[in-house]
Design a protein around this motif. Structure first.
Motif, PDB file in Angstrom:
ATOM      1  N   UNK A   2       0.846  -1.193   0.000  1.00 35.26           N
ATOM      2  CA  UNK A   2       0.000   0.000   0.000  1.00 35.26           C
ATOM      3  C   UNK A   2       0.880   1.241   0.000  1.00 35.26           C
ATOM      4  N   UNK A   3       0.457   2.287  -0.711  1.00 35.52           N
ATOM      5  CA  UNK A   3       1.122   3.588  -0.597  1.00 35.52           C
ATOM      6  C   UNK A   3       0.218   4.679  -1.180  1.00 35.52           C
ATOM      7  N   UNK A   4       0.498   5.903  -0.739  1.00 36.17           N
ATOM      8  CA  UNK A   4      -0.215   7.081  -1.270  1.00 36.17           C
ATOM      9  C   UNK A   4       0.841   7.962  -1.922  1.00 36.17           C
ATOM     10  N   UNK A   5       0.588   8.386  -3.153  1.00 35.51           N
ATOM     11  CA  UNK A   5       1.648   9.038  -3.942  1.00 35.51           C
ATOM     12  C   UNK A   5       1.089  10.204  -4.756  1.00 35.51           C
ATOM     13  N   UNK A   6       1.967  11.157  -5.078  1.00 33.00           N
ATOM     14  CA  UNK A   6       1.603  12.250  -5.990  1.00 33.00           C
ATOM     15  C   UNK A   6       1.421  11.677  -7.398  1.00 33.00           C
ATOM     16  N   UNK A   7       0.286  11.978  -8.008  1.00 30.90           N
ATOM     17  CA  UNK A   7      -0.025  11.379  -9.319  1.00 30.90           C
ATOM     18  C   UNK A   7       0.999  11.775 -10.397  1.00 30.90           C
ATOM     19  N   UNK A   8       1.432  13.057 -10.399  1.00 29.92           N
ATOM     20  CA  UNK A   8       2.351  13.513 -11.458  1.00 29.92           C
ATOM     21  C   UNK A   8       3.669  12.740 -11.432  1.00 29.92           C
ATOM     22  N   UNK A   9       4.143  12.466 -10.214  1.00 28.87           N
ATOM     23  CA  UNK A   9       5.407  11.729 -10.115  1.00 28.87           C
ATOM     24  C   UNK A   9       5.256  10.303 -10.603  1.00 28.87           C
ATOM     25  N   UNK A  10       4.116   9.716 -10.277  1.00 24.25           N
ATOM     26  CA  UNK A  10       3.869   8.340 -10.715  1.00 24.25           C
ATOM     27  C   UNK A  10       3.772   8.289 -12.240  1.00 24.25           C
ATOM     28  N   UNK A  11       3.093   9.280 -12.826  1.00 21.83           N
ATOM     29  CA  UNK A  11       2.967   9.314 -14.296  1.00 21.83           C
ATOM     30  C   UNK A  11       4.350   9.422 -14.944  1.00 21.83           C
ATOM     31  N   UNK A  12       5.214  10.306 -14.411  1.00 28.94           N
ATOM     32  CA  UNK A  12       6.550  10.493 -15.001  1.00 28.94           C
ATOM     33  C   UNK A  12       7.336   9.186 -14.975  1.00 28.94           C
TER      34      UNK A  12
END
Length: 378
Positions: A2-12
């Motif tokens: 499980x984790x919560x992440x910034x979407x923009x960083x994940x997309x990059x």
């Protein structure tokens, strides 16, 4: 996991690893993206067994928190769906969670997706490279080397070794060479403190092209390591691994003429634009042939004709012409590629005759070299 992440960083990160994923792989699990969560951050991996890319997002970076509530674990997700889902989520924050049955839930705002995952244990282990034998260079310089040579690799699979760029590191001088047997591009640069030498490795042109797209244009260091059949490019958050091509690269140094019979200095952009215009009527021809004729000591005429279409001629004033008068024909595409790659305001072009290869170099003697074989016209 499980984790919560910034979407923009994940997309990059997803965009980076997607460059290594192919739908045509023979290993089904390689059509997926592997996600691995550890307390210090998450790693995404994509591979087609020729190229493997790992992108790392640290939980914290320079005091900024990127990822929260990390529970360790790993999973492989279908690359066909996962990137599009993340890209179209409504909020900037994404929560990702998987259970022991490899069911993955993606939540963002009021949107929730449930995906079936695959066991990360089945994902092939990437070869680990010993990084003791490595050297470093600025990223933007590596990008330049790729740009100035990579375009000249062969696209024909008849001689697979020519589809790669030849790298040679000796006495702290790194040299890149590429040829498709009609043209050649090479550049060499000094490398500081290289505790490694390799006489000859050939990296697929396709791999370097993808690497060039991923790397940021900055002078941050990139570490390069070579083993017998792999090369690894490593930055702070990225590992890019490519297999090397098998075989002996041809000895290209003997193609390069020692002396010239005709030479001239010319403004790169003017010559580029003139040849570009002349090539407009050469489109029908198989290799877009244009002809160049020296006129006196300051003028060069560029002409092209296509019997069905018409003719074009344009004179260009050059800085100086030395040596014999010359008429030579060549592929306008090859010449345009070469001039674009050089990136200097003025070039020196040296000829040894109408049917011999000619050389284009920056006028300031920077060790960039472009060689083109002329075309026989009747």
């Amino acid at each position: 996991m499980k984790f919560i992440i910034q979407r923009d960083q994940l997309i990059a990160s997803i965009q980076d690893v997607m460059k290594a994923i192919s739908t045509r792989t023979v290993i089904p699990i390689l059509t997926g993206v592997k996600i691995e969560a550890k307390q210090h951050g998450i790693t995404l991996t994509g591979s087609d067994s020729d190229i493997s890319i790992e992108s790392y997002i640290p939980a914290e970076d320079d005091g900024n928190v990127n990822i929260e509530q990390i529970q360790e674990g790993s999973i492989v997700l279908q690359a066909k769906y996962f990137p599009d889902i993340i890209r179209k989520l409504p909020e900037k924050i994404v929560e990702i969670e998987s259970d022991e049955h490899l069911k993955l839930t993606i939540r963002s705002g009021k949107a929730e997706f449930n995906l079936n995952g695959q066991d990360a244990e089945e994902y092939p282990q990437l070869p680990t490279l010993q990084t003791d034998d490595s050297f470093e260079m600025p990223t933007d310089l590596l990008k330049n080397l790729i740009k100035q040579t990579g375009f000249a690799v062969s696209t024909m699979e008849t001689r697979p070794i020519l589809t790669g760029v030849h790298m040679n590191l000796k006495d702290n001088i790194l040299k890149f060479t590429a040829t498709d047997s009609h043209r050649l591009a090479s550049r060499e640069i000094p490398v500081k403190d290289a505790n490694i030498q390799f006489p000859s490795v050939v990296v697929p042109g396709k791999s370097l092209n993808e690497l060039n797209k991923i790397l940021d244009d900055n002078d941050a260091p990139i570490e390069v390591s070579v083993t017998n059949n792999q090369i690894l490019f490593r930055t702070k958050h990225l590992n890019f691994m490519s297999r090397l091509l098998d075989g002996n690269y041809p000895e290209t140094s003997r193609l390069i003429p020692e002396q010239s019979k005709t030479a001239f200095h010319v403004k790169t952009k003017e010559l580029l634009n003139t040849i570009d215009r002349a090539s407009l009527l050469a489109k029908e021809e198989r290799n877009n042939v244009v002809r160049m004729t020296t006129q006196g000591d300051k003028l060069v005429e560029i002409t092209s004709n296509s019997p069905e279409v018409g003719t074009v001629s344009e004179e260009i004033t050059v800085q100086s012409i030395e040596g014999e008068a010359l008429t030579i024909s060549f592929s306008s595409k090859y010449m345009i590629d070469a001039l674009k790659a050089i990136e200097y305001e003025e070039v020196k072009i040296e000829f040894t005759g109408a049917m011999r290869p000619f050389i284009i170099r920056p006028a300031n003697e920077d060790p960039i070299l472009q060689l083109i074989l002329p075309v026989r016209t009747y």
